[in-house]
Enzyme design. Structure first.
Site, mmCIF file in Angstrom:
data_model
loop_
_atom_site.group_PDB
_atom_site.id
_atom_site.type_symbol
_atom_site.label_atom_id
_atom_site.label_comp_id
_atom_site.label_asym_id
_atom_site.label_seq_id
_atom_site.Cartn_x
_atom_site.Cartn_y
_atom_site.Cartn_z
ATOM 1 C CG ASN A 97 -42.132 -40.183 -13.444
ATOM 2 O OD1 ASN A 97 -43.164 -40.391 -12.619
ATOM 3 N ND2 ASN A 97 -42.440 -39.998 -14.622
ATOM 4 C CG HIS A 99 -44.008 -42.438 -18.615
ATOM 5 N ND1 HIS A 99 -44.967 -41.623 -18.549
ATOM 6 C CD2 HIS A 99 -44.228 -43.194 -19.921
ATOM 7 C CE1 HIS A 99 -45.818 -41.377 -19.498
ATOM 8 N NE2 HIS A 99 -45.443 -42.496 -20.215
HETATM 9 C C1 GRF Z 1 -48.410 -46.855 -12.981
HETATM 10 O O1 GRF Z 1 -48.585 -47.383 -14.044
HETATM 11 C C2 GRF Z 1 -47.317 -45.590 -13.108
HETATM 12 O O2 GRF Z 1 -46.459 -45.904 -13.882
HETATM 13 C C3 GRF Z 1 -48.441 -44.657 -13.617
HETATM 14 O O3 GRF Z 1 -49.466 -44.924 -12.774
HETATM 15 C C4 GRF Z 1 -49.333 -45.879 -12.335
HETATM 16 C C5 GRF Z 1 -49.757 -46.303 -10.899
HETATM 17 O O4 GRF Z 1 -49.717 -47.289 -10.274
HETATM 18 N N1 GRF Z 1 -47.885 -43.379 -13.758
HETATM 19 P P1 GRF Z 1 -49.486 -47.636 -8.689
HETATM 20 O O5 GRF Z 1 -50.194 -46.526 -7.990
HETATM 21 O O6 GRF Z 1 -48.056 -47.508 -8.468
HETATM 22 O O7 GRF Z 1 -50.124 -49.003 -8.414
#
Ligand code: GRF
Length: 183
Positions: A97, A99
């Site tokens: 994942n 984060h």
């Molecule tokens: C990212 O910042 C991810 O870490 C978080 O949500 C955002 C998603 O961005 N959990 P994307 O959909 O990859 O553009």
């Protein structure tokens, strides 16, 4: 060549970063799953010729689908749902994942998406960043694979922090996928 499934909920820019870096690792994205019908990540998958589907609750159907595609690695890339034990137990140490903070800061239940950046902004932290970790039963609690920090002392809003951290995410996530593919 490892078979990779990417799970998304929104824009899918991290998915795009993986797709764009597929030449750099011995793996291929074979499936994109979204829990939201309107996730732009689904369109990115279509544009790249990758199979995609919507599974709103991650339970038996998700597990069956991942097994049908003989997936070796599951990447949660902006997947804003909790992965259920049925999937975690079947893919132990095979789910990663991304984060958008330096875990364990600003992680756990309720700390996802823009909320993470709001928490960092409201707390006045000067350094944030991104973390890629293995997924286990504890939310945002699995072993950390990669982390990168950035200076956010000049950021005037949560949105500015998000922009800065996303740039890091787009480097970090493909690097972690490469590490996994390299075993
Ligand atoms: C990212 O910042 C991810 O870490 C978080 O949500 C955002 C998603 O961005 N959990 P994307 O959909 O990859 O553009």
């Amino acid at each position: 060549m490892l078979k990779i499934a990417v799970l998304v909920s929104g824009g899918g820019s991290n998915l795009q970063a993986i797709i764009d870096n597929q030449n750099n690792f011995d793996g291929e994205v074979v499936l994109v799953v979204s829990n939201k019908e309107n996730a732009f990540g689904l369109q990115r998958a279509k544009d790249a010729g990758i199979d995609q589907c919507v599974i709103s609750k991650n339970d038996n159907l998700l597990l069956e689908t991942l097994q049908r595609y003989e997936v070796d690695l599951i990447v949660l890339a902006g997947y804003l749902a909790i992965i259920t034990p049925i999937v975690i137990n079947s893919y132990e140490n095979k789910i990663i994942n991304i984060h958008p903070s330096l875990l364990p800061s600003f992680g756990g239940h309720g700390a996802y998406g823009m909320r993470v950046h709001e928490m960092a902004f409201n707390r006045g932290v000067k350094v944030s960043g991104a973390t890629v970790h293995f997924v286990n039963a504890e939310v945002d609690g699995g072993p950390i694979i990669l982390q990168q920090a950035c200076d956010i002392s000049d950021c005037g809003s949560p949105e500015e922090i998000q922009k800065k951290v996303l740039e890091i995410e787009h480097q970090l996530l493909p690097s972690a996928v490469k590490l996994f593919c390299d075993k």
